[in-house]
Design a protein around this motif. Structure first.
Motif, mmCIF file in Angstrom:
data_model
loop_
_atom_site.group_PDB
_atom_site.id
_atom_site.type_symbol
_atom_site.label_atom_id
_atom_site.label_comp_id
_atom_site.label_asym_id
_atom_site.label_seq_id
_atom_site.Cartn_x
_atom_site.Cartn_y
_atom_site.Cartn_z
ATOM 1 N N PRO A 44 -25.778 -14.628 0.600
ATOM 2 C CA PRO A 44 -27.035 -14.555 -0.160
ATOM 3 C C PRO A 44 -26.862 -13.916 -1.535
ATOM 4 O O PRO A 44 -27.466 -14.356 -2.519
ATOM 5 C CB PRO A 44 -27.938 -13.700 0.739
ATOM 6 C CG PRO A 44 -27.407 -13.907 2.112
ATOM 7 C CD PRO A 44 -25.918 -14.008 1.939
ATOM 8 N N LEU A 45 -26.027 -12.893 -1.619
ATOM 9 C CA LEU A 45 -25.789 -12.234 -2.899
ATOM 10 C C LEU A 45 -25.012 -13.141 -3.841
ATOM 11 O O LEU A 45 -25.218 -13.130 -5.056
ATOM 12 C CB LEU A 45 -25.028 -10.924 -2.671
ATOM 13 C CG LEU A 45 -25.767 -9.906 -1.793
ATOM 14 C CD1 LEU A 45 -24.849 -8.759 -1.420
ATOM 15 C CD2 LEU A 45 -26.996 -9.391 -2.510
ATOM 16 N N ASP A 46 -24.131 -13.942 -3.269
ATOM 17 C CA ASP A 46 -23.373 -14.889 -4.075
ATOM 18 C C ASP A 46 -24.294 -15.976 -4.623
ATOM 19 O O ASP A 46 -24.156 -16.408 -5.768
ATOM 20 C CB ASP A 46 -22.258 -15.516 -3.229
ATOM 21 C CG ASP A 46 -21.035 -15.865 -4.054
ATOM 22 O OD1 ASP A 46 -20.865 -15.254 -5.133
ATOM 23 O OD2 ASP A 46 -20.250 -16.726 -3.638
ATOM 24 N N ASN A 94 -35.993 -12.522 -12.928
ATOM 25 C CA ASN A 94 -35.945 -11.297 -13.727
ATOM 26 C C ASN A 94 -35.023 -10.248 -13.118
ATOM 27 O O ASN A 94 -35.181 -9.063 -13.363
ATOM 28 C CB ASN A 94 -37.356 -10.716 -13.896
ATOM 29 C CG ASN A 94 -38.255 -11.642 -14.674
ATOM 30 O OD1 ASN A 94 -37.871 -12.154 -15.720
ATOM 31 N ND2 ASN A 94 -39.463 -11.879 -14.163
ATOM 32 N N GLY A 95 -34.088 -10.680 -12.302
ATOM 33 C CA GLY A 95 -33.161 -9.740 -11.695
ATOM 34 C C GLY A 95 -32.820 -10.133 -10.278
ATOM 35 O O GLY A 95 -33.323 -11.135 -9.746
ATOM 36 N N GLY A 317 -25.271 -11.156 -13.966
ATOM 37 C CA GLY A 317 -24.944 -11.191 -12.545
ATOM 38 C C GLY A 317 -24.113 -10.011 -12.081
ATOM 39 O O GLY A 317 -23.602 -10.011 -10.958
ATOM 40 N N LEU A 318 -23.991 -8.969 -12.935
ATOM 41 C CA LEU A 318 -23.163 -7.817 -12.557
ATOM 42 C C LEU A 318 -23.731 -7.108 -11.329
ATOM 43 O O LEU A 318 -22.983 -6.736 -10.420
ATOM 44 C CB LEU A 318 -23.047 -6.834 -13.723
ATOM 45 C CG LEU A 318 -22.274 -5.540 -13.429
ATOM 46 C CD1 LEU A 318 -20.845 -5.850 -13.006
ATOM 47 C CD2 LEU A 318 -22.287 -4.599 -14.629
ATOM 48 N N THR A 319 -25.074 -6.916 -11.301
ATOM 49 C CA THR A 319 -25.678 -6.195 -10.170
ATOM 50 C C THR A 319 -25.430 -6.900 -8.832
ATOM 51 O O THR A 319 -24.919 -6.268 -7.892
ATOM 52 C CB THR A 319 -27.179 -5.991 -10.399
ATOM 53 O OG1 THR A 319 -27.366 -5.229 -11.598
ATOM 54 C CG2 THR A 319 -27.803 -5.260 -9.228
ATOM 55 N N VAL A 323 -23.175 -5.522 -5.800
ATOM 56 C CA VAL A 323 -23.766 -5.377 -4.468
ATOM 57 C C VAL A 323 -23.006 -6.233 -3.463
ATOM 58 O O VAL A 323 -22.913 -5.897 -2.275
ATOM 59 C CB VAL A 323 -25.261 -5.767 -4.498
ATOM 60 C CG1 VAL A 323 -25.863 -5.742 -3.103
ATOM 61 C CG2 VAL A 323 -26.038 -4.825 -5.406
ATOM 62 N N LYS A 324 -22.447 -7.348 -3.931
ATOM 63 C CA LYS A 324 -21.675 -8.218 -3.055
ATOM 64 C C LYS A 324 -20.251 -7.704 -2.876
ATOM 65 O O LYS A 324 -19.735 -7.604 -1.760
ATOM 66 C CB LYS A 324 -21.632 -9.631 -3.639
ATOM 67 C CG LYS A 324 -20.590 -10.519 -2.998
ATOM 68 C CD LYS A 324 -20.265 -11.718 -3.870
ATOM 69 C CE LYS A 324 -19.023 -12.434 -3.351
ATOM 70 N NZ LYS A 324 -18.598 -13.543 -4.219
#
Length: 371
Positions: A44-46, A94-95, A317-319, A323-324
């Motif tokens: 999901p994070l990807d 937005n994030g 996409g750093l966050t 997180v991933k």
């Protein structure tokens, strides 16, 4: 007889001890469990990371005319053009959290696992090749290096360049092996495509670019993954060396892996953005154009992103990547190290049992003295 117990092995014996060093097939088993768990957890994070980078790419493609005539829609992010359907439905993300919520509401929560099947097919062989190659190469270089110093009467620990070289080399082999699957996964996560559409896309790529087209974006993948692996293993092995007196438990390996992975992710995120841009271009230039051409080179994409969005654009996409990557690296290395300890204990127990049997056999066949 100095009998070695499993607890002694786990706490007092170096995992690199040649006497109980785990075999390649044991390394394969140790790496597979973590690959499966990690893939399910981070997909999901990807998906969110890919969507954010796809959104940025669409906004960068500011080649629209005053109207969209249906002929040039694949080159511009027009509202009624060939932009991904999810972009029209969801609006601008937005994030990370906003993307997770909007995707779940409009496409269903299952869509967060888009590309899971190729991810699983990709993860197992990639992880096996990567971890086994790293371990085998690291141990070979370490043994060779220490052997030379022992000839001079001295002994040294593992130098810093060994994990750097072993990690980078292992990543080259693994990334090259699974690059076509990585291309499929990126396309499935950038927009919701069926397997039939993916198949047609791949046929178009092969038709115009040959088989080598399936490795499109490999150079930027290597540009991201080789430095990532080098930085990651350098930091991880350094953390282990710094805290060598502490008991390196499963929790310790989780923390060390998360820290090392986060540092590597920050340094390599610009190359991840470029990789995503190049692989998505397969859908914009190689599929919809009458005469497909190869995507832009790495440097021109970096310049375009920087010109449009500045330094911030290179860290899109750093966050979600952090997180991933942090938990992914933590889970992978912790399960791998735990598997290594398990199999080393097993090997030590077998070696101990063999030693006992050998000594018993010698005692039983020892000539008795009657004089």
């Amino acid at each position: 007889m100095n009998k070695l117990t499993i607890s002694n092995i786990s706490s007092n014996v170096d995992l690199d001890d040649p006497r109980f060093r785990i075999r390649p097939y044991q390394q394969v088993i140790a790496s597979c469990t973590g690959a499966f768990i990690t893939s399910v957890f981070v997909t999901p994070l990807d998906v969110v990371k890919i969507r954010l980078q796809t959104q940025q790419k669409a906004m960068l493609s500011n080649k629209c005319f005053l109207y969209c005539n249906g002929l040039m829609d694949h080159l511009c992010p027009c509202a009624n053009g060939k932009m991904p359907e999810w972009m029209r439905r969801n609006g601008k993300f937005n994030g990370t959290v906003d993307a997770l919520v909007k995707i779940s509401k409009t496409e269903g929560i299952i869509s967060l696992w888009s590309g899971l099947s190729p991810t699983l097919v990709l993860a197992i062989p990639a992880t096996v090749v990567y971890f086994v190659s790293y371990e085998q190469l690291r141990l070979y270089l370490k043994d060779t290096y220490n052997r030379e110093f022992k000839k001079r009467g001295t002994s040294v620990e593992q130098p810093f360049w060994i994990p750097v070289l072993a990690g980078g080399t292992a990543r080259i082999w693994a990334a090259s092996l699974v690059s076509p699957l990585e291309l499929i996964r990126t396309k499935m996560q950038s927009q919701k495509l069926s397997y039939a559409e993916i198949t047609e896309a791949l046929k178009t790529v092969v038709k115009y670019s040959g088989i080598s087209g399936l490795w499109m974006g490999l150079s930027t993948t290597l540009l991201r993954d080789v430095p990532f692996s080098a930085i990651y293993w350098l930091n991880y092995e350094s953390i282990k060396r710094i805290f060598h007196t502490s008991q390196q438990t499963f929790t310790f390996n989780l923390a060390a892996g998360a820290v090392a992975g986060s540092i590597a992710a920050v340094f390599t995120i610009p190359f991840d953005v470029v990789k995503t841009h190049r692989q998505i271009e397969m859908g914009e230039k190689e599929i919809y154009s009458d005469k497909p051409i190869r995507s832009s080179n790495t440097w021109s994409i970096i310049q375009r992103i920087y010109h449009q969005n500045g330094l911030r654009g290179l860290f899109t996409g750093l966050t979600p990547r952090l997180v991933k990557v942090a938990p992914a690296c933590a889970i992978m290395i912790a399960t791998f190290e735990h598997g290594k300890r398990f199999f080393q204990s097993y090997n030590a127990r077998k070696a101990n049992e063999f030693e006992i049997e050998r000594n018993v056999h010698l005692l039983q066949h020892k000539p008795s003295s009657t004089e």
